[in-house]
Design a protein around this motif. Sequence first.
Motif, short mmCIF file in Angstrom:
data_model
loop_
_atom_site.label_atom_id
_atom_site.label_comp_id
_atom_site.label_asym_id
_atom_site.label_seq_id
_atom_site.Cartn_x
_atom_site.Cartn_y
_atom_site.Cartn_z
N GLY A 126 -64.36 23.14 50.26
CA GLY A 126 -64.04 23.80 48.99
C GLY A 126 -63.88 25.30 49.14
O GLY A 126 -63.22 25.95 48.31
N THR A 127 -64.47 25.88 50.19
CA THR A 127 -64.32 27.31 50.47
C THR A 127 -63.04 27.58 51.26
O THR A 127 -62.29 28.51 50.96
CB THR A 127 -65.53 27.83 51.27
N ILE A 128 -62.79 26.76 52.27
CA ILE A 128 -61.65 26.99 53.15
C ILE A 128 -60.32 26.65 52.47
O ILE A 128 -59.32 27.37 52.63
CB ILE A 128 -61.80 26.15 54.44
N GLY A 150 -52.33 28.59 46.07
CA GLY A 150 -53.78 28.43 46.17
C GLY A 150 -54.46 27.99 44.90
O GLY A 150 -55.49 27.31 44.95
N MET A 151 -53.91 28.35 43.73
CA MET A 151 -54.56 28.03 42.46
C MET A 151 -54.04 26.69 41.94
O MET A 151 -52.89 26.59 41.49
CB MET A 151 -54.33 29.13 41.43
N PHE A 200 -61.63 33.95 45.30
CA PHE A 200 -60.65 34.53 46.21
C PHE A 200 -59.52 35.23 45.46
O PHE A 200 -58.99 36.24 45.93
CB PHE A 200 -60.09 33.46 47.15
N ALA A 201 -59.14 34.70 44.30
CA ALA A 201 -58.10 35.35 43.48
C ALA A 201 -58.58 36.72 43.02
O ALA A 201 -57.80 37.69 43.02
CB ALA A 201 -57.74 34.47 42.29
N LEU A 202 -59.85 36.81 42.63
CA LEU A 202 -60.41 38.11 42.21
C LEU A 202 -60.50 39.07 43.39
O LEU A 202 -60.30 40.28 43.21
CB LEU A 202 -61.79 37.90 41.59
N ILE A 203 -60.79 38.55 44.58
CA ILE A 203 -60.82 39.40 45.77
C ILE A 203 -59.41 39.94 46.07
O ILE A 203 -59.24 41.13 46.39
CB ILE A 203 -61.36 38.62 46.98
N ILE A 204 -58.40 39.06 45.94
CA ILE A 204 -57.01 39.49 46.13
C ILE A 204 -56.64 40.56 45.12
O ILE A 204 -56.02 41.59 45.45
CB ILE A 204 -56.05 38.29 46.01
N LEU A 205 -57.03 40.35 43.86
CA LEU A 205 -56.74 41.31 42.80
C LEU A 205 -57.41 42.65 43.08
O LEU A 205 -56.78 43.72 42.97
CB LEU A 205 -57.21 40.75 41.45
#
Length: 364
Positions: free
Chosen positions: A245-247, A278-279, A315-320
């Motif tokens: 679920g992480t990868i 990814g989403m 990960f989306a928030l990290i990208i943002l």
Amino acid sequence: MQTYRLFQQLKASSLNENSSVCPPNATICSGTSCVLPEDNFNRILNTVLSTVLTIMLAMVMFSMGCNVELKNFLNHVKRPWGIFVGFLCQFGIMPLTGFILSLAFDVLPIQAVVVLIMGCCPGGTASNIIAYWVDGDMDLSISMTTCSTLLAMGMMPLCLFLYTKMWTAADSIVLPYDSIGISLVALVVPVSFGMYVNHRWPQKAKLILKVGSIAGAILIVLIAVVAGILYKGSWIISPKLWIIGTIFPAAGYSLGFILARIAGLAWHRCRTVALETGMQNTQLCTTIVQLSFTPEQLELMFTFPLIYSIFQLLFALIILAGYRIYIRCKGKTKTDDVITEETKSKSLSSHAATNGGFVSNETK
């Protein structure tokens, strides 16, 4: 005799008290992992929150539509290179990645199936909101979400047939076509109204877009919180599924971006394709597993869509955050990109007029 019966009753009572770690109304109980039946309060809460979230989502998608121009949207449909790249990512990369991860971690067959179902789901609407915040191509983002949801009607059965047959019969998986249809309508209708408002009242559309983008960010957090409230099962699950679920979403973002870049798409479209890849539509995955499997099987797999949802958002928030830091350090905004393109276009036009050449369609 009475003393013996009393002794047996006390012994049974003592065993029940010591061995039962799940609530009395648990339908499935194995150690500390249990599946509870949906109680009346949970049913009412689910109905109320689902209604509220659906209305909020429609309003947010309406505001996202206010950033879409019909002309640009139709250009993506007429020359669907970006949509085609997104299609390859959505129904090529994601199912294959889920298959490879399931084999690599040697999970149980029923757990491999839920990983593959997640990989075969179409893109979620949250990607449109994040794409706006990272200055992505909103026309491409919404057209990709719409097309992937529409094509899921045929691509999901095909992908599940190809990848799950070594673990289970494909016909044992129930696809909720009504839910897919509702998702499509909930996306297309409000976005269409937003596009109309943007065409008729562009200034008002900008204001609606600002409000809707903030509401969209709040909605993403709210959905995550609601999912945690409504889920009453145990969070104790196989460590392998936590790792997958992480990868899985990280691989989707990375591979989507790389493939889009190899295909020659612009940077802002690469970001868009990466987010759309990814989403995933995790709500659809949850619906499929609930319709297709028994409570005993759900105990081993039901948590995975929730795990994926958490990490795809993280990960989306990290990208943002990374993109915003890059923009601040670079001192370059979306407006600068537009000005640069306009200057480049004028320069090319002037050069063509002087030398009798031609201007590429990409600069028009």
